[in-house]
Design a protein around this motif. Structure first.
Motif, PDB file in Angstrom:
ATOM      1  N   PRO A   1      39.718  46.535  53.609  1.00 22.82           N
ATOM      2  CA  PRO A   1      40.481  45.644  52.720  1.00 22.82           C
ATOM      3  C   PRO A   1      40.029  45.722  51.258  1.00 22.82           C
ATOM      4  CG  PRO A   1      39.822  44.472  54.702  1.00 22.82           C
ATOM      5  CD  PRO A   1      39.158  45.824  54.750  1.00 22.82           C
ATOM      6  N   GLN A   2      38.740  45.929  51.023  1.00 18.49           N
ATOM      7  CA  GLN A   2      38.259  46.046  49.644  1.00 18.49           C
ATOM      8  C   GLN A   2      38.812  47.299  48.978  1.00 18.49           C
ATOM      9  OE1 GLN A   2      33.946  45.630  49.650  1.00 18.49           O
ATOM     10  NE2 GLN A   2      34.220  44.009  48.145  1.00 18.49           N
ATOM     11  N   ASP A   3      38.875  48.400  49.737  1.00 18.18           N
ATOM     12  CA  ASP A   3      39.450  49.631  49.189  1.00 18.18           C
ATOM     13  C   ASP A   3      40.919  49.426  48.854  1.00 18.18           C
ATOM     14  OD1 ASP A   3      37.046  50.963  49.407  1.00 18.18           O
ATOM     15  OD2 ASP A   3      37.564  51.948  51.304  1.00 18.18           O
ATOM     16  N   ALA A   4      41.633  48.722  49.717  1.00 19.85           N
ATOM     17  CA  ALA A   4      43.049  48.455  49.484  1.00 19.85           C
ATOM     18  C   ALA A   4      43.226  47.592  48.233  1.00 19.85           C
ATOM     19  CB  ALA A   4      43.678  47.775  50.692  1.00 19.85           C
ATOM     20  N   LEU A   5      42.379  46.585  48.058  1.00 19.66           N
ATOM     21  CA  LEU A   5      42.454  45.730  46.876  1.00 19.66           C
ATOM     22  C   LEU A   5      42.145  46.537  45.614  1.00 19.66           C
ATOM     23  CD1 LEU A   5      42.780  42.992  45.493  1.00 19.66           C
ATOM     24  CD2 LEU A   5      40.368  42.555  45.990  1.00 19.66           C
ATOM     25  N   LEU A   6      41.127  47.378  45.690  1.00 17.59           N
ATOM     26  CA  LEU A   6      40.765  48.206  44.547  1.00 17.59           C
ATOM     27  C   LEU A   6      41.912  49.147  44.188  1.00 17.59           C
ATOM     28  CD1 LEU A   6      38.474  48.738  42.580  1.00 17.59           C
ATOM     29  CD2 LEU A   6      37.586  50.448  44.166  1.00 17.59           C
ATOM     30  N   GLU A   7      42.577  49.718  45.185  1.00 15.13           N
ATOM     31  CA  GLU A   7      43.711  50.595  44.911  1.00 15.13           C
ATOM     32  C   GLU A   7      44.863  49.823  44.288  1.00 15.13           C
ATOM     33  OE1 GLU A   7      45.724  53.572  43.914  1.00 15.13           O
ATOM     34  OE2 GLU A   7      43.730  53.852  44.775  1.00 15.13           O
ATOM     35  N   ARG A   8      45.108  48.578  44.743  1.00 17.53           N
ATOM     36  CA  ARG A   8      46.153  47.763  44.126  1.00 17.53           C
ATOM     37  C   ARG A   8      45.797  47.435  42.667  1.00 17.53           C
ATOM     38  NH1 ARG A   8      45.845  45.365  49.087  1.00 17.53           N
ATOM     39  NH2 ARG A   8      44.992  43.413  48.317  1.00 17.53           N
ATOM     40  N   LEU A   9      44.504  47.218  42.416  1.00 15.87           N
ATOM     41  CA  LEU A   9      44.058  46.969  41.048  1.00 15.87           C
ATOM     42  C   LEU A   9      44.348  48.182  40.162  1.00 15.87           C
ATOM     43  CD1 LEU A   9      42.482  45.317  38.900  1.00 15.87           C
ATOM     44  CD2 LEU A   9      40.423  46.441  39.758  1.00 15.87           C
ATOM     45  N   TYR A  10      43.967  49.364  40.634  1.00 13.70           N
ATOM     46  CA  TYR A  10      44.218  50.564  39.837  1.00 13.70           C
ATOM     47  C   TYR A  10      45.712  50.858  39.721  1.00 13.70           C
ATOM     48  CZ  TYR A  10      39.427  51.901  38.930  1.00 13.70           C
ATOM     49  OH  TYR A  10      38.150  51.934  38.453  1.00 13.70           O
ATOM     50  N   ALA A  11      46.489  50.560  40.751  1.00 15.76           N
ATOM     51  CA  ALA A  11      47.942  50.733  40.665  1.00 15.76           C
ATOM     52  C   ALA A  11      48.509  49.813  39.582  1.00 15.76           C
ATOM     53  CB  ALA A  11      48.599  50.446  42.015  1.00 15.76           C
ATOM     54  N   ALA A  12      47.987  48.594  39.499  1.00 13.45           N
ATOM     55  CA  ALA A  12      48.425  47.659  38.454  1.00 13.45           C
ATOM     56  C   ALA A  12      48.018  48.178  37.079  1.00 13.45           C
ATOM     57  CB  ALA A  12      47.828  46.273  38.698  1.00 13.45           C
TER      58      ALA A  12
ATOM     59  N   VAL B   1      48.831  42.555  40.547  1.00 11.46           N
ATOM     60  CA  VAL B   1      48.163  42.657  41.853  1.00 11.46           C
ATOM     61  C   VAL B   1      48.755  41.619  42.805  1.00 11.46           C
ATOM     62  CG1 VAL B   1      45.966  42.315  43.063  1.00 11.46           C
ATOM     63  CG2 VAL B   1      46.038  43.674  40.968  1.00 11.46           C
ATOM     64  N   GLU B   2      48.991  40.412  42.290  1.00  6.68           N
ATOM     65  CA  GLU B   2      49.574  39.363  43.137  1.00  6.68           C
ATOM     66  C   GLU B   2      50.977  39.755  43.600  1.00  6.68           C
ATOM     67  OE1 GLU B   2      50.796  34.721  42.657  1.00  6.68           O
ATOM     68  OE2 GLU B   2      48.898  35.370  41.758  1.00  6.68           O
ATOM     69  N   GLU B   3      51.763  40.354  42.694  1.00 10.02           N
ATOM     70  CA  GLU B   3      53.088  40.837  43.080  1.00 10.02           C
ATOM     71  C   GLU B   3      52.982  41.875  44.189  1.00 10.02           C
ATOM     72  OE1 GLU B   3      55.191  42.426  39.720  1.00 10.02           O
ATOM     73  OE2 GLU B   3      55.078  40.538  38.619  1.00 10.02           O
ATOM     74  N   ALA B   4      52.026  42.775  44.053  1.00 11.05           N
ATOM     75  CA  ALA B   4      51.835  43.815  45.087  1.00 11.05           C
ATOM     76  C   ALA B   4      51.428  43.183  46.414  1.00 11.05           C
ATOM     77  CB  ALA B   4      50.787  44.825  44.626  1.00 11.05           C
ATOM     78  N   ASP B   5      50.605  42.150  46.346  1.00 12.17           N
ATOM     79  CA  ASP B   5      50.165  41.472  47.566  1.00 12.17           C
ATOM     80  C   ASP B   5      51.315  40.773  48.279  1.00 12.17           C
ATOM     81  OD1 ASP B   5      47.584  42.297  47.190  1.00 12.17           O
ATOM     82  OD2 ASP B   5      46.868  40.371  46.390  1.00 12.17           O
TER      83      ASP B   5
END
Length: 167
Positions: free
Chosen positions: A99-110, A160-164
């Motif tokens: 889950p941390q990797d997924a969050l980090l990827e969403r951060l970089y995507a943002a 990031v929230e939108e992606a979530d």
């Protein structure tokens, strides 16, 4: 003699590799990050003779790397054709990853969705550069850097929230 120059360059560049990796991750999709990293290193190799130690080596490396990333990003149109395949790969990775990797990827995507100057500002901030250094790199005032970074952080959080929430 060439090996000494190569070794000197590698020694000079070594401390800055983590910043280069973060920059590549923020400016390029996962499939293109290695290519961008190579472009930045090549730009630094070419620019190294112009380094006069008037500023810290880190400042010089940041400027050259960010300029190379911005130039590379302009060629994005050709790479967008591969976008659908990359998105599918990211979704597959997220499904089976930490889950941390997924969050980090969403951060970089943002971060990748930000305009280039904002992307550069947030990366420099994440790299721990003081506002004065960031201001000098971008020709802004420290106050302006602080205000922009506050807005950028809010924008990244909302992306990031939108992606979530799949918005």
């Amino acid at each position: 003699m060439a090996r000494d120059a190569d070794r000197d360059f590698a020694d000079w560049l070594g401390p800055h590799l983590p910043m280069l990796h973060r920059t590549a991750r923020a400016f390029a999709e996962p499939a293109d990050q290695h290519d961008l990293l190579q472009e930045m290193i090549l730009a630094l190799w070419r620019a190294r003779p112009r380094f006069r130690a008037e500023s810290a080596a880190g400042t010089f490396v940041h400027r050259v790397a960010h300029n190379a990333a911005l130039t590379w990003r302009r060629g994005e149109t050709r790479r967008r054709l591969r976008g659908v395949a990359i998105e599918a790969e990211l979704l597959m990775r997220e499904a089976g990853s930490d889950p941390q990797d997924a969050l980090l990827e969403r951060l970089y995507a943002a971060i990748r969705r930000l305009p280039p100057v904002e992307r550069s500002l947030i990366l420099l901030s994440l790299d721990g550069l003081p506002y004065a250094e960031i201001a000098r790199l971008h020709g802004l005032s420290e106050t302006n850097v602080g205000a922009r970074l506050t807005r950028i952080r809010q924008r990244v959080a909302s992306l990031v929230e939108e992606a979530d929430h799949g918005v």
